[in-house]
Enzyme design. Structure first.
Site, short mmCIF file in Angstrom:
data_model
loop_
_atom_site.label_atom_id
_atom_site.label_comp_id
_atom_site.label_asym_id
_atom_site.label_seq_id
_atom_site.Cartn_x
_atom_site.Cartn_y
_atom_site.Cartn_z
N LEU A 358 -21.76 -12.90 -22.60
CA LEU A 358 -21.22 -12.40 -23.86
C LEU A 358 -20.61 -13.52 -24.70
O LEU A 358 -20.16 -14.54 -24.15
CB LEU A 358 -20.17 -11.32 -23.59
CG LEU A 358 -20.62 -10.12 -22.76
CD1 LEU A 358 -19.47 -9.14 -22.61
CD2 LEU A 358 -21.83 -9.44 -23.38
N CYS A 359 -20.54 -13.29 -25.98
CA CYS A 359 -20.01 -14.30 -26.91
C CYS A 359 -18.49 -14.17 -27.03
O CYS A 359 -17.95 -13.94 -28.13
CB CYS A 359 -20.67 -14.15 -28.27
SG CYS A 359 -22.45 -14.41 -28.24
N THR A 360 -17.81 -14.30 -25.91
CA THR A 360 -16.35 -14.28 -25.91
C THR A 360 -15.84 -15.03 -24.69
O THR A 360 -16.41 -14.88 -23.59
CB THR A 360 -15.80 -12.84 -25.90
OG1 THR A 360 -14.38 -12.87 -25.64
CG2 THR A 360 -16.47 -11.98 -24.83
#
Length: 408
Positions: A358-360
């Site tokens: 995920l982009c976090t």
């Protein structure tokens, strides 16, 4: 508990972790894709048998479905426990589809809708009242259906339980009716057309301290003894809650079940037997029944080094297993036990970060974990994944596929 202890609990074949007696790579091939959750039915059975052997025979086991509502697990446990507790209309329907009789299903939780309450009353399950609004809605549903609702009052106790992962009783709460208000509620609604069975007191969850759990049970029985004086008939339902925890990190020690059981034997054979001869005490467990039976399996899709730090990027992440990322209530983030599942016997010799797709930066499954050398296509296994895993995670975030679940 250390990862090696969890590996020993599942066992290995030629260095590979086994789940349900099956080597991990064979299981992954059978599932067809990663990530996935796998639950070991033998461990589920062993946990139920261990509880039956330790707890008083009169105590009934209730499975809190919220911990893991996978249909295969619900059906499996329904043949082994005495009751099921649900927290929504969908969970209620899943329970009613098992062999558990409706009168042995309880429905708890704040915010029950009028439609859910009507469904519960029509089915004949126990509605655990969280507020006077719910009580009025239950009575209205009973009048409309021409039925006598079966209810219990969930009590917010006047004491708090220390050491719980989540405190669900004591102080202001959305859960239950405050203990000091219950006598007035009993007087106001006496003779109002419901079958009031008794009380449910649940003060906290994920507790690993046997003495704290035992003290909470003793105080619960004292509280219910006082409140039962306001019942028109005998108390028939005495839900003592649960709160039994499982060890998630290396610093955690397993709950001393025998110590909890010894105290409970004294309560059941003493105060409960004397005051409530018509009631079978209920212990309601979710995490403790299913948590240690499950693993989350995810595949390494990239290995990179950034300024001296090695990152293993996997095809899963916090969108499937939020709790392992530390974003499901951990005050201080600590690693869940994890291993390279296809080399589960190998000793760790380097610190790496296991991160999701995920982009976090919150998508962190293992922070500076000592693992054997791992590369693309190796399988990372996170233990203690049988409870509050998939259905407690933000599966829609970024649109990745929902992982498979298998009971083996």
């Amino acid at each position: 508990m250390k990862p090696a202890e969890h590996v020993a609990a599942f066992g290995t074949t030629d260095g590979e972790l086994r789940v349900g007696g099956m080597p991990l790579t064979r299981l992954a091939a059978r599932v067809g894709s990663t990530p996935f959750f796998a639950y070991d039915r033998a461990q589920l059975d062993a946990r139920v048998e261990r509880l039956r052997a330790a707890l008083p025979q009169r105590v009934e086991l209730s499975f809190a479905m919220k911990a893991n509502p996978m249909p295969a697990i619900v059906q499996h446990l329904a043949r082994r426990v005495d009751r099921i507790d649900v927290a929504s209309g969908l969970e209620m329907q899943a329970a009613l589809d098992t062999e558990i009789r409706p009168e042995r299903v309880s429905f708890a939780g704040p915010g029950k809708t009028p439609a859910e309450i009507r469904q519960a009353v029509a089915a004949g399950i126990i509605v655990e009242i969280e507020s006077t609004t719910e009580l009025r809605r239950v009575l209205a549903a009973g009048d409309d259906l021409g039925m006598t609702p079966r209810v219990a009052i969930r009590v917010n106790p006047d004491f708090a339980v220390k050491g719980s992962g989540m405190r669900m009783g004591g102080g202001p709460q959305q859960f239950g009716i405050d203990a000091e208000q219950v006598p007035d509620v009993l007087r106001e609604y006496a003779g109002s057309g419901m079958d009031l069975l008794g009380f449910h007191v649940f003060a906290g969850s994920q507790n690993l301290n046997a003495e704290i759990i035992a003290e909470a049970q003793r105080r619960t029985v004292d509280l219910v003894t006082d409140l039962a004086a306001g019942l028109a008939g005998p108390l028939r339902y005495l839900n003592l809650g649960g709160g039994f925890g499982i060890p998630y990190t290396e610093r955690d020690r397993p709950l001393d079940l025998d110590a909890v059981a010894a105290s409970l034997h004294n309560l059941v054979d003493g105060q409960i037997a004397q005051r409530f001869p018509e009631a079978s005490p209920v212990i309601e467990l979710g995490r403790y029944l299913v948590g240690e039976s499950g693993v989350y399996v995810t595949r390494v899709v990239d290995r990179k080094v950034s300024r001296g730090k090695t990152f293993l990027v996997v095809d899963g992440g916090m969108h499937h297993q939020l709790a392992a990322s530390g974003n499901f209530g951990q005050a201080i983030r600590r690693n869940y036990p994890l291993v390279v599942g296809n080399r589960a016997d190998a000793a760790g010799d380097q610190g790496v970060n296991v991160v999701g797709c995920l982009c976090t930066p919150l998508d962190l499954l293992g922070d500076d974990v000592e693992l054997p050398p791992a590369d693309i296509d190796d399988l990372i296994v996170i233990f203690q994944a049988g409870a509050y895993g998939l259905t407690a995670s933000p599966t829609a975030f970024l649109g990745h596929p929902v992982p498979a679940e298998v009971l083996v």
